[in-house]
Design a protein around this motif. Structure first.
Motif, PDB file in Angstrom:
ATOM      1  N   ARG A 181       1.973   7.135  -9.470  1.00 11.34           N
ATOM      2  CA  ARG A 181       0.950   7.888 -10.195  1.00 11.34           C
ATOM      3  C   ARG A 181       0.324   6.997 -11.267  1.00 11.34           C
ATOM      4  O   ARG A 181       1.009   6.317 -12.008  1.00 11.34           O
ATOM      5  CB  ARG A 181       1.625   9.084 -10.859  1.00 11.34           C
ATOM      6  CG  ARG A 181       0.710  10.038 -11.541  1.00 11.34           C
ATOM      7  CD  ARG A 181       1.505  11.130 -12.272  1.00 11.34           C
ATOM      8  NE  ARG A 181       2.670  11.621 -11.564  1.00 11.34           N
ATOM      9  CZ  ARG A 181       2.670  12.697 -10.787  1.00 11.34           C
ATOM     10  NH1 ARG A 181       1.584  13.396 -10.619  1.00 11.34           N
ATOM     11  NH2 ARG A 181       3.771  13.087 -10.185  1.00 11.34           N
ATOM     12  N   TYR A 222      -3.044   3.349  -6.024  1.00  7.14           N
ATOM     13  CA  TYR A 222      -3.792   2.812  -4.890  1.00  7.14           C
ATOM     14  C   TYR A 222      -5.279   3.190  -4.974  1.00  7.14           C
ATOM     15  O   TYR A 222      -6.147   2.395  -4.664  1.00  7.14           O
ATOM     16  CB  TYR A 222      -3.177   3.344  -3.590  1.00  7.14           C
ATOM     17  CG  TYR A 222      -3.807   2.814  -2.332  1.00  7.14           C
ATOM     18  CD1 TYR A 222      -3.437   1.577  -1.830  1.00  7.14           C
ATOM     19  CD2 TYR A 222      -4.757   3.558  -1.637  1.00  7.14           C
ATOM     20  CE1 TYR A 222      -3.993   1.084  -0.673  1.00  7.14           C
ATOM     21  CE2 TYR A 222      -5.323   3.074  -0.473  1.00  7.14           C
ATOM     22  CZ  TYR A 222      -4.942   1.835   0.004  1.00  7.14           C
ATOM     23  OH  TYR A 222      -5.509   1.353   1.145  1.00  7.14           O
ATOM     24  N   ASP A 223      -5.568   4.416  -5.409  1.00  5.60           N
ATOM     25  CA  ASP A 223      -6.940   4.913  -5.462  1.00  5.60           C
ATOM     26  C   ASP A 223      -7.639   4.617  -6.777  1.00  5.60           C
ATOM     27  O   ASP A 223      -8.857   4.734  -6.864  1.00  5.60           O
ATOM     28  CB  ASP A 223      -6.953   6.431  -5.242  1.00  5.60           C
ATOM     29  CG  ASP A 223      -6.445   6.803  -3.870  1.00  5.60           C
ATOM     30  OD1 ASP A 223      -6.678   6.035  -2.928  1.00  5.60           O
ATOM     31  OD2 ASP A 223      -5.797   7.861  -3.746  1.00  5.60           O
ATOM     32  N   SER A 283       0.831  -1.209   0.000  1.00 10.84           N
ATOM     33  CA  SER A 283       0.000   0.000   0.000  1.00 10.84           C
ATOM     34  C   SER A 283       0.865   1.260   0.000  1.00 10.84           C
ATOM     35  O   SER A 283       0.536   2.250  -0.648  1.00 10.84           O
ATOM     36  CB  SER A 283      -0.972   0.004   1.170  1.00 10.84           C
ATOM     37  OG  SER A 283      -0.301   0.143   2.393  1.00 10.84           O
ATOM     38  N   LYS A 284       2.004   1.235   0.690  1.00  7.29           N
ATOM     39  CA  LYS A 284       2.917   2.386   0.697  1.00  7.29           C
ATOM     40  C   LYS A 284       3.443   2.658  -0.708  1.00  7.29           C
ATOM     41  O   LYS A 284       3.462   3.808  -1.161  1.00  7.29           O
ATOM     42  CB  LYS A 284       4.081   2.113   1.653  1.00  7.29           C
ATOM     43  CG  LYS A 284       5.092   3.226   1.712  1.00  7.29           C
ATOM     44  CD  LYS A 284       6.242   2.868   2.634  1.00  7.29           C
ATOM     45  CE  LYS A 284       7.299   3.960   2.589  1.00  7.29           C
ATOM     46  NZ  LYS A 284       8.494   3.569   3.333  1.00  7.29           N
ATOM     47  N   GLN A 325      -4.394  10.795  -9.829  1.00  4.32           N
ATOM     48  CA  GLN A 325      -4.730   9.759  -8.850  1.00  4.32           C
ATOM     49  C   GLN A 325      -3.555   8.820  -8.679  1.00  4.32           C
ATOM     50  O   GLN A 325      -2.799   8.571  -9.607  1.00  4.32           O
ATOM     51  CB  GLN A 325      -5.930   8.931  -9.331  1.00  4.32           C
ATOM     52  CG  GLN A 325      -7.251   9.378  -8.829  1.00  4.32           C
ATOM     53  CD  GLN A 325      -8.335   8.359  -9.160  1.00  4.32           C
ATOM     54  OE1 GLN A 325      -8.260   7.646 -10.137  1.00  4.32           O
ATOM     55  NE2 GLN A 325      -9.342   8.323  -8.332  1.00  4.32           N
ATOM     56  N   SER A 326      -3.448   8.278  -7.473  1.00  3.24           N
ATOM     57  CA  SER A 326      -2.426   7.269  -7.264  1.00  3.24           C
ATOM     58  C   SER A 326      -2.972   5.926  -7.747  1.00  3.24           C
ATOM     59  O   SER A 326      -4.178   5.750  -7.919  1.00  3.24           O
ATOM     60  CB  SER A 326      -2.059   7.181  -5.784  1.00  3.24           C
ATOM     61  OG  SER A 326      -3.137   6.656  -5.047  1.00  3.24           O
ATOM     62  N   LYS A 376      -0.733  -2.962  -9.716  1.00  2.94           N
ATOM     63  CA  LYS A 376      -0.954  -3.625  -8.422  1.00  2.94           C
ATOM     64  C   LYS A 376      -0.463  -5.059  -8.460  1.00  2.94           C
ATOM     65  O   LYS A 376       0.175  -5.539  -7.522  1.00  2.94           O
ATOM     66  CB  LYS A 376      -2.435  -3.567  -8.056  1.00  2.94           C
ATOM     67  CG  LYS A 376      -2.917  -2.191  -7.666  1.00  2.94           C
ATOM     68  CD  LYS A 376      -4.414  -2.179  -7.435  1.00  2.94           C
ATOM     69  CE  LYS A 376      -4.916  -0.754  -7.178  1.00  2.94           C
ATOM     70  NZ  LYS A 376      -6.364  -0.688  -7.021  1.00  2.94           N
ATOM     71  N   TYR A 388       5.409   9.763  -7.440  1.00  7.81           N
ATOM     72  CA  TYR A 388       5.024  11.066  -6.900  1.00  7.81           C
ATOM     73  C   TYR A 388       6.186  11.807  -6.253  1.00  7.81           C
ATOM     74  O   TYR A 388       6.301  13.017  -6.360  1.00  7.81           O
ATOM     75  CB  TYR A 388       3.907  10.917  -5.861  1.00  7.81           C
ATOM     76  CG  TYR A 388       2.526  10.892  -6.447  1.00  7.81           C
ATOM     77  CD1 TYR A 388       2.007  11.988  -7.114  1.00  7.81           C
ATOM     78  CD2 TYR A 388       1.726   9.766  -6.321  1.00  7.81           C
ATOM     79  CE1 TYR A 388       0.743  11.974  -7.644  1.00  7.81           C
ATOM     80  CE2 TYR A 388       0.451   9.737  -6.847  1.00  7.81           C
ATOM     81  CZ  TYR A 388      -0.037  10.842  -7.503  1.00  7.81           C
ATOM     82  OH  TYR A 388      -1.289  10.815  -8.032  1.00  7.81           O
ATOM     83  N   LEU A 407       2.097   1.625  -3.623  1.00  8.86           N
ATOM     84  CA  LEU A 407       1.008   1.967  -4.540  1.00  8.86           C
ATOM     85  C   LEU A 407       0.507   3.392  -4.339  1.00  8.86           C
ATOM     86  O   LEU A 407       0.042   4.022  -5.282  1.00  8.86           O
ATOM     87  CB  LEU A 407      -0.147   0.977  -4.396  1.00  8.86           C
ATOM     88  CG  LEU A 407       0.149  -0.455  -4.849  1.00  8.86           C
ATOM     89  CD1 LEU A 407      -1.035  -1.352  -4.574  1.00  8.86           C
ATOM     90  CD2 LEU A 407       0.558  -0.512  -6.297  1.00  8.86           C
ATOM     91  N   LYS A 408       0.609   3.918  -3.121  1.00  9.44           N
ATOM     92  CA  LYS A 408       0.193   5.300  -2.873  1.00  9.44           C
ATOM     93  C   LYS A 408       1.203   6.302  -3.439  1.00  9.44           C
ATOM     94  O   LYS A 408       0.872   7.456  -3.645  1.00  9.44           O
ATOM     95  CB  LYS A 408       0.020   5.541  -1.371  1.00  9.44           C
ATOM     96  CG  LYS A 408      -1.210   4.875  -0.808  1.00  9.44           C
ATOM     97  CD  LYS A 408      -1.327   5.075   0.683  1.00  9.44           C
ATOM     98  CE  LYS A 408      -2.534   4.340   1.232  1.00  9.44           C
ATOM     99  NZ  LYS A 408      -2.630   4.447   2.686  1.00  9.44           N
ATOM    100  N   ASN A 409       2.420   5.851  -3.697  1.00 13.23           N
ATOM    101  CA  ASN A 409       3.468   6.728  -4.207  1.00 13.23           C
ATOM    102  C   ASN A 409       3.627   6.617  -5.723  1.00 13.23           C
ATOM    103  O   ASN A 409       4.498   7.241  -6.289  1.00 13.23           O
ATOM    104  CB  ASN A 409       4.795   6.408  -3.518  1.00 13.23           C
ATOM    105  CG  ASN A 409       5.854   7.438  -3.788  1.00 13.23           C
ATOM    106  OD1 ASN A 409       5.556   8.598  -4.055  1.00 13.23           O
ATOM    107  ND2 ASN A 409       7.096   7.028  -3.743  1.00 13.23           N
TER     108      ASN A 409
END
Length: 125
Positions: free
Chosen positions: A37, A47-48, A30-31, A44-45, A58, A88, A33-35
């Motif tokens: 783009r 993750y989202d 998750s760390k 959006q990342s 993913k 990001y 995937l949030k970073n």
């Protein structure tokens, strides 16, 4: 009977360490995937995002984590495949100096303008 109890204890211990390892891998995933783009959904990342690109990233990140790659190596792989823009928060290097220093320079320039206007107003009074 005593051996049976020992095997049960060992089995439970191995099972719980496996669960802890899975939890650690999920946090790392998750760390990462949030970073990253999403190249399809601008802003959006991964993750989202629910796009096909995000889904494939993913899967790739999950596979790389299960292969035992560290976070930096996963970022390196993604940078080589998609470029620096996909991350990001890129590392500071010769290509990203302006990206990291521009906000600081704008802040200082804005502060200098405000200071000059305030001191000019004080002198007029």
């Amino acid at each position: 009977m005593k051996i049976f109890k020992i095997f049960i204890i060992i089995f439970l211990f191995i099972g719980f360490t496996h669960l802890k390892s899975d939890e650690k891998n999920k946090k790392l995933q998750s760390k990462i995937l949030k970073n990253i783009r999403c190249l399809i959904c601008q802003g959006q990342s991964v993750y989202d995002s629910e796009s096909e690109f995000a889904s494939s990233i993913k899967v790739i990140v999950d596979r790389k984590i299960n292969e035992g790659l560290k976070e930096e190596l996963i970022y390196k792989f993604l940078r080589e495949k998609y470029g620096n823009w996909v991350i990001y928060y890129p590392k500071l290097n010769k290509n990203t100096y302006i990206l990291w220093l521009l906000p600081l320079l704008l802040f200082l320039f804005g502060g200098a303008i405000i200071y000059k206007k305030i001191s000019k107003n004080k002198n007029e009074k």
